[in-house]
Design a protein around this motif. Sequence first.
Motif, mmCIF file in Angstrom:
data_model
loop_
_atom_site.group_PDB
_atom_site.id
_atom_site.type_symbol
_atom_site.label_atom_id
_atom_site.label_comp_id
_atom_site.label_asym_id
_atom_site.label_seq_id
_atom_site.Cartn_x
_atom_site.Cartn_y
_atom_site.Cartn_z
ATOM 1 N N ARG A 52 75.253 -80.331 1.473
ATOM 2 C CA ARG A 52 74.424 -79.193 1.055
ATOM 3 C C ARG A 52 73.008 -79.599 0.632
ATOM 4 O O ARG A 52 72.039 -78.936 1.005
ATOM 5 C CB ARG A 52 75.115 -78.418 -0.064
ATOM 6 C CG ARG A 52 76.342 -77.640 0.383
ATOM 7 C CD ARG A 52 76.834 -76.686 -0.686
ATOM 8 N NE ARG A 52 78.103 -76.095 -0.331
ATOM 9 C CZ ARG A 52 78.264 -75.086 0.508
ATOM 10 N NH1 ARG A 52 77.192 -74.545 1.070
ATOM 11 N NH2 ARG A 52 79.454 -74.600 0.777
ATOM 12 N N PRO A 53 72.833 -80.688 -0.159
ATOM 13 C CA PRO A 53 71.466 -81.083 -0.510
ATOM 14 C C PRO A 53 70.611 -81.436 0.700
ATOM 15 O O PRO A 53 69.390 -81.272 0.671
ATOM 16 C CB PRO A 53 71.683 -82.312 -1.406
ATOM 17 C CG PRO A 53 73.050 -82.125 -1.977
ATOM 18 C CD PRO A 53 73.841 -81.500 -0.883
ATOM 19 N N ALA A 54 71.246 -81.916 1.780
ATOM 20 C CA ALA A 54 70.487 -82.303 2.972
ATOM 21 C C ALA A 54 69.876 -81.103 3.672
ATOM 22 O O ALA A 54 68.890 -81.244 4.415
ATOM 23 C CB ALA A 54 71.399 -83.063 3.939
ATOM 24 N N LEU A 55 70.421 -79.907 3.452
ATOM 25 C CA LEU A 55 69.880 -78.702 4.097
ATOM 26 C C LEU A 55 68.466 -78.388 3.626
ATOM 27 O O LEU A 55 67.744 -77.639 4.282
ATOM 28 C CB LEU A 55 70.806 -77.515 3.819
ATOM 29 C CG LEU A 55 72.162 -77.543 4.546
ATOM 30 C CD1 LEU A 55 73.083 -76.473 3.982
ATOM 31 C CD2 LEU A 55 71.957 -77.349 6.045
ATOM 32 N N THR A 56 68.066 -78.960 2.499
ATOM 33 C CA THR A 56 66.701 -78.762 2.009
ATOM 34 C C THR A 56 65.688 -79.502 2.867
ATOM 35 O O THR A 56 64.544 -79.056 3.031
ATOM 36 C CB THR A 56 66.587 -79.248 0.546
ATOM 37 O OG1 THR A 56 67.546 -78.564 -0.259
ATOM 38 C CG2 THR A 56 65.191 -79.002 -0.015
ATOM 39 N N ASP A 57 66.100 -80.633 3.446
ATOM 40 C CA ASP A 57 65.170 -81.497 4.172
ATOM 41 C C ASP A 57 65.430 -81.574 5.670
ATOM 42 O O ASP A 57 64.626 -82.126 6.413
ATOM 43 C CB ASP A 57 65.237 -82.919 3.592
ATOM 44 C CG ASP A 57 64.913 -82.942 2.118
ATOM 45 O OD1 ASP A 57 63.765 -82.606 1.769
ATOM 46 O OD2 ASP A 57 65.809 -83.272 1.315
ATOM 47 N N PRO A 59 66.978 -79.319 9.267
ATOM 48 C CA PRO A 59 67.476 -78.046 9.784
ATOM 49 C C PRO A 59 68.993 -78.091 9.931
ATOM 50 O O PRO A 59 69.591 -79.172 9.973
ATOM 51 C CB PRO A 59 66.786 -77.936 11.144
ATOM 52 C CG PRO A 59 66.482 -79.349 11.534
ATOM 53 C CD PRO A 59 66.197 -80.070 10.254
ATOM 54 N N LEU A 60 69.600 -76.931 10.034
ATOM 55 C CA LEU A 60 71.058 -76.861 10.122
ATOM 56 C C LEU A 60 71.598 -77.681 11.286
ATOM 57 O O LEU A 60 72.583 -78.415 11.140
ATOM 58 C CB LEU A 60 71.503 -75.407 10.258
ATOM 59 C CG LEU A 60 73.008 -75.169 10.398
ATOM 60 C CD1 LEU A 60 73.765 -75.696 9.182
ATOM 61 C CD2 LEU A 60 73.295 -73.681 10.611
ATOM 62 N N TYR A 61 70.939 -77.591 12.452
ATOM 63 C CA TYR A 61 71.430 -78.351 13.609
ATOM 64 C C TYR A 61 71.319 -79.852 13.369
ATOM 65 O O TYR A 61 72.129 -80.634 13.875
ATOM 66 C CB TYR A 61 70.697 -77.937 14.888
ATOM 67 C CG TYR A 61 69.242 -78.318 14.938
ATOM 68 C CD1 TYR A 61 68.836 -79.596 15.353
ATOM 69 C CD2 TYR A 61 68.254 -77.402 14.573
ATOM 70 C CE1 TYR A 61 67.490 -79.942 15.403
ATOM 71 C CE2 TYR A 61 66.914 -77.749 14.616
ATOM 72 C CZ TYR A 61 66.533 -79.022 15.033
ATOM 73 O OH TYR A 61 65.204 -79.362 15.067
ATOM 74 N N GLY A 62 70.313 -80.265 12.598
ATOM 75 C CA GLY A 62 70.172 -81.685 12.282
ATOM 76 C C GLY A 62 71.283 -82.169 11.371
ATOM 77 O O GLY A 62 71.829 -83.266 11.548
ATOM 78 N N LEU A 174 66.794 -97.148 -0.707
ATOM 79 C CA LEU A 174 66.378 -95.817 -0.257
ATOM 80 C C LEU A 174 65.644 -95.029 -1.327
ATOM 81 O O LEU A 174 65.244 -93.892 -1.088
ATOM 82 C CB LEU A 174 67.615 -95.028 0.193
ATOM 83 C CG LEU A 174 68.418 -95.636 1.343
ATOM 84 C CD1 LEU A 174 69.689 -94.829 1.583
ATOM 85 C CD2 LEU A 174 67.571 -95.679 2.606
ATOM 86 N N GLU A 175 65.460 -95.632 -2.499
ATOM 87 C CA GLU A 175 64.876 -94.896 -3.617
ATOM 88 C C GLU A 175 63.493 -94.344 -3.297
ATOM 89 O O GLU A 175 63.124 -93.246 -3.725
ATOM 90 C CB GLU A 175 64.804 -95.797 -4.853
ATOM 91 C CG GLU A 175 64.504 -95.065 -6.133
ATOM 92 C CD GLU A 175 64.618 -95.976 -7.346
ATOM 93 O OE1 GLU A 175 64.629 -95.448 -8.467
ATOM 94 O OE2 GLU A 175 64.699 -97.206 -7.174
ATOM 95 N N SER A 176 62.713 -95.107 -2.524
ATOM 96 C CA SER A 176 61.362 -94.657 -2.186
ATOM 97 C C SER A 176 61.249 -94.183 -0.747
ATOM 98 O O SER A 176 60.146 -93.964 -0.245
ATOM 99 C CB SER A 176 60.356 -95.803 -2.423
ATOM 100 O OG SER A 176 60.708 -96.940 -1.639
ATOM 101 N N ALA A 177 62.379 -94.018 -0.071
ATOM 102 C CA ALA A 177 62.367 -93.568 1.325
ATOM 103 C C ALA A 177 62.037 -92.079 1.394
ATOM 104 O O ALA A 177 62.252 -91.332 0.424
ATOM 105 C CB ALA A 177 63.724 -93.843 1.970
ATOM 106 N N PRO A 178 61.501 -91.624 2.523
ATOM 107 C CA PRO A 178 61.235 -90.181 2.679
ATOM 108 C C PRO A 178 62.522 -89.370 2.530
ATOM 109 O O PRO A 178 63.608 -89.811 2.906
ATOM 110 C CB PRO A 178 60.696 -90.082 4.111
ATOM 111 C CG PRO A 178 60.175 -91.452 4.424
ATOM 112 C CD PRO A 178 61.070 -92.404 3.690
ATOM 113 N N GLU A 179 62.377 -88.171 1.992
ATOM 114 C CA GLU A 179 63.543 -87.331 1.745
ATOM 115 C C GLU A 179 64.323 -87.048 3.025
ATOM 116 O O GLU A 179 65.548 -86.941 3.010
ATOM 117 C CB GLU A 179 63.112 -86.007 1.097
ATOM 118 C CG GLU A 179 62.587 -86.153 -0.320
ATOM 119 C CD GLU A 179 63.676 -86.622 -1.272
ATOM 120 O OE1 GLU A 179 64.850 -86.275 -1.066
ATOM 121 O OE2 GLU A 179 63.337 -87.341 -2.236
ATOM 122 N N GLY A 180 63.617 -86.907 4.133
ATOM 123 C CA GLY A 180 64.289 -86.645 5.400
ATOM 124 C C GLY A 180 65.219 -87.772 5.811
ATOM 125 O O GLY A 180 66.336 -87.531 6.286
#
Length: 232
Positions: A52-57, A59-62, A174-180
């Motif tokens: 669910r948190p990944a849906l912020t960064d 798309p649904l298909y991703g 991953l602390e400083s990695a892009p949210e995507g």
Amino acid sequence: MVVVLVIIITSAALIFGAIWGSYLKLPKNVEGFIVAMAGGALIVSVMDELIRPALTDLPLYGVIGTVLGGAIVFTGLDAWVGDRFGDHGGLGLLLAVTLDGVPENLALGSALIGTGALGVAALAGSIFLSNLPEAAGGARKMIDQGKSKATALWMWTGVALLLSAAALGGYYALESAPEGWIAVIRCFAAGAVLASLATEVFPTAFRDDAKWTGIAVAVGLSLALALSQLGD
């Protein structure tokens, strides 16, 4: 410090489990109940802390595609380990446990990014519960196959250290990695964990505790749901 403590506790379950399997014995149905309960908890944790948190960064298909990719990769590697090493000998067993544990601990580490430890208590607790009987059964099998108790303990300690490194890597690398990118890794790990539930956790629980497996899954799911609300 809290992050490190959570990771140490979840990985230490492998060592405690190996001690349990080497020196103590619980009825099979009790072990099966614990495994099923951990699986139920992981269902909630995977959805709430990883997908669910990944849906912020993404798309649904991703999200869907990455979850499916994690499940496909885990299933393929799990099948390869089974064909190559079977269920005999310490190496095959350790590879199977490592294959199962790395995505779980990577998911734990990445889920802790930007979140208090309380927010992923259900994920950490369910990994702990699943590691205990898994290591207990593995250590017992090694001893039955002729390995000494000391050797079994050392081998499982090595796996615990490896999985701790995976969890720490998931957090610090991953602390400083892009949210995507973090979202992609979380979804990939979620797919792998879901595949391990279907191929390893629930079949094992049903074999050992068929009568109570469904109730145990519901208990684990309910406990994880309650724990997840503590972080709100």
